[in-house]
Write a protein that holds these residues in place. Structure first.
Motif, mmCIF file in Angstrom:
data_model
loop_
_atom_site.group_PDB
_atom_site.id
_atom_site.type_symbol
_atom_site.label_atom_id
_atom_site.label_comp_id
_atom_site.label_asym_id
_atom_site.label_seq_id
_atom_site.Cartn_x
_atom_site.Cartn_y
_atom_site.Cartn_z
ATOM 1 N N ALA A 99 -6.313 -49.138 2.642
ATOM 2 C CA ALA A 99 -5.562 -48.147 1.864
ATOM 3 C C ALA A 99 -4.356 -48.784 1.179
ATOM 4 C CB ALA A 99 -5.114 -46.997 2.766
ATOM 5 N N LEU A 100 -3.653 -49.650 1.886
ATOM 6 C CA LEU A 100 -2.511 -50.346 1.276
ATOM 7 C C LEU A 100 -2.962 -51.240 0.124
ATOM 8 C CD1 LEU A 100 -0.370 -51.439 4.374
ATOM 9 C CD2 LEU A 100 0.127 -49.622 2.739
ATOM 10 N N LYS B 40 -4.171 -49.101 -2.764
ATOM 11 C CA LYS B 40 -3.153 -48.127 -3.180
ATOM 12 C C LYS B 40 -3.719 -46.697 -3.184
ATOM 13 C CE LYS B 40 -0.512 -51.397 -5.968
ATOM 14 N NZ LYS B 40 -1.042 -52.564 -5.359
ATOM 15 N N CYS B 41 -4.318 -46.352 -2.034
ATOM 16 C CA CYS B 41 -4.818 -44.994 -1.841
ATOM 17 C C CYS B 41 -4.483 -44.582 -0.405
ATOM 18 C CB CYS B 41 -6.325 -44.917 -2.115
ATOM 19 S SG CYS B 41 -7.353 -45.842 -0.967
ATOM 20 N N THR B 42 -4.962 -43.437 0.013
ATOM 21 C CA THR B 42 -4.655 -42.974 1.364
ATOM 22 C C THR B 42 -5.682 -43.493 2.365
ATOM 23 O OG1 THR B 42 -5.965 -40.962 1.140
ATOM 24 C CG2 THR B 42 -3.640 -40.843 0.451
ATOM 25 N N GLU B 43 -5.273 -43.529 3.616
ATOM 26 C CA GLU B 43 -6.178 -43.929 4.685
ATOM 27 C C GLU B 43 -7.348 -42.953 4.782
ATOM 28 O OE1 GLU B 43 -6.011 -45.071 9.446
ATOM 29 O OE2 GLU B 43 -4.216 -44.323 8.454
ATOM 30 N N SER B 44 -7.057 -41.664 4.597
ATOM 31 C CA SER B 44 -8.139 -40.681 4.647
ATOM 32 C C SER B 44 -9.108 -40.872 3.477
ATOM 33 C CB SER B 44 -7.596 -39.246 4.671
ATOM 34 O OG SER B 44 -6.866 -38.971 3.505
ATOM 35 N N GLY B 45 -8.612 -41.350 2.351
ATOM 36 C CA GLY B 45 -9.490 -41.667 1.223
ATOM 37 C C GLY B 45 -10.449 -42.800 1.557
ATOM 38 N N SER C 196 -8.877 -49.335 8.042
ATOM 39 C CA SER C 196 -8.736 -48.322 6.991
ATOM 40 C C SER C 196 -7.312 -48.308 6.442
ATOM 41 C CB SER C 196 -9.096 -46.933 7.518
ATOM 42 O OG SER C 196 -10.460 -46.854 7.795
ATOM 43 N N TRP C 197 -6.329 -48.442 7.338
ATOM 44 C CA TRP C 197 -4.928 -48.429 6.914
ATOM 45 C C TRP C 197 -4.636 -49.614 5.989
ATOM 46 C CZ3 TRP C 197 -0.701 -51.681 7.933
ATOM 47 C CH2 TRP C 197 0.542 -51.153 7.598
#
Length: 94
Positions: A52-53, A56-61, A48-49
């Motif tokens: 996210a990178l 270009k969003c959050t890990e929680s997203g 997920s991390w």
């Protein structure tokens, strides 16, 4: 006032897939473009991390999208969702 229904009344028609769904199971599962993207990266083994990178969003997203995917597929884990997505031809594993 709404009357409670018995366990069998009204439910069977709701749970029955329509003729189009029986012909093509992909019609039953509608994924958003972002969910498809998250699935594709997940199939490549990304966390997920890492996803996210990349997106270009959050890990929680990313976890939110995986949660929605699991609900749509009717599974309880990311691995099961990826297996189902692969079986349906939605993603190609690395």
């Amino acid at each position: 006032m709404h009357q409670p229904q018995s366990a069998t009344s009204g439910q069977s028609t709701y749970l029955q897939p329509d003729a189009q769904t029986k012909e093509n199971p992909l019609n039953a599962i509608k994924l958003t473009p972002k969910e498809k993207e998250v699935l594709a990266w997940g199939a490549q083994g990304k966390t997920s991390w890492e996803i996210a990178l990349i997106l270009k969003c959050t890990e929680s997203g990313v976890n939110f999208h995986f949660s929605n995917i699991r609900l749509k597929f009717g599974v309880s884990s990311r691995s099961a969702a990826l297996i189902k997505a692969t079986a349906l031809g939605l993603v190609t594993p690395f």
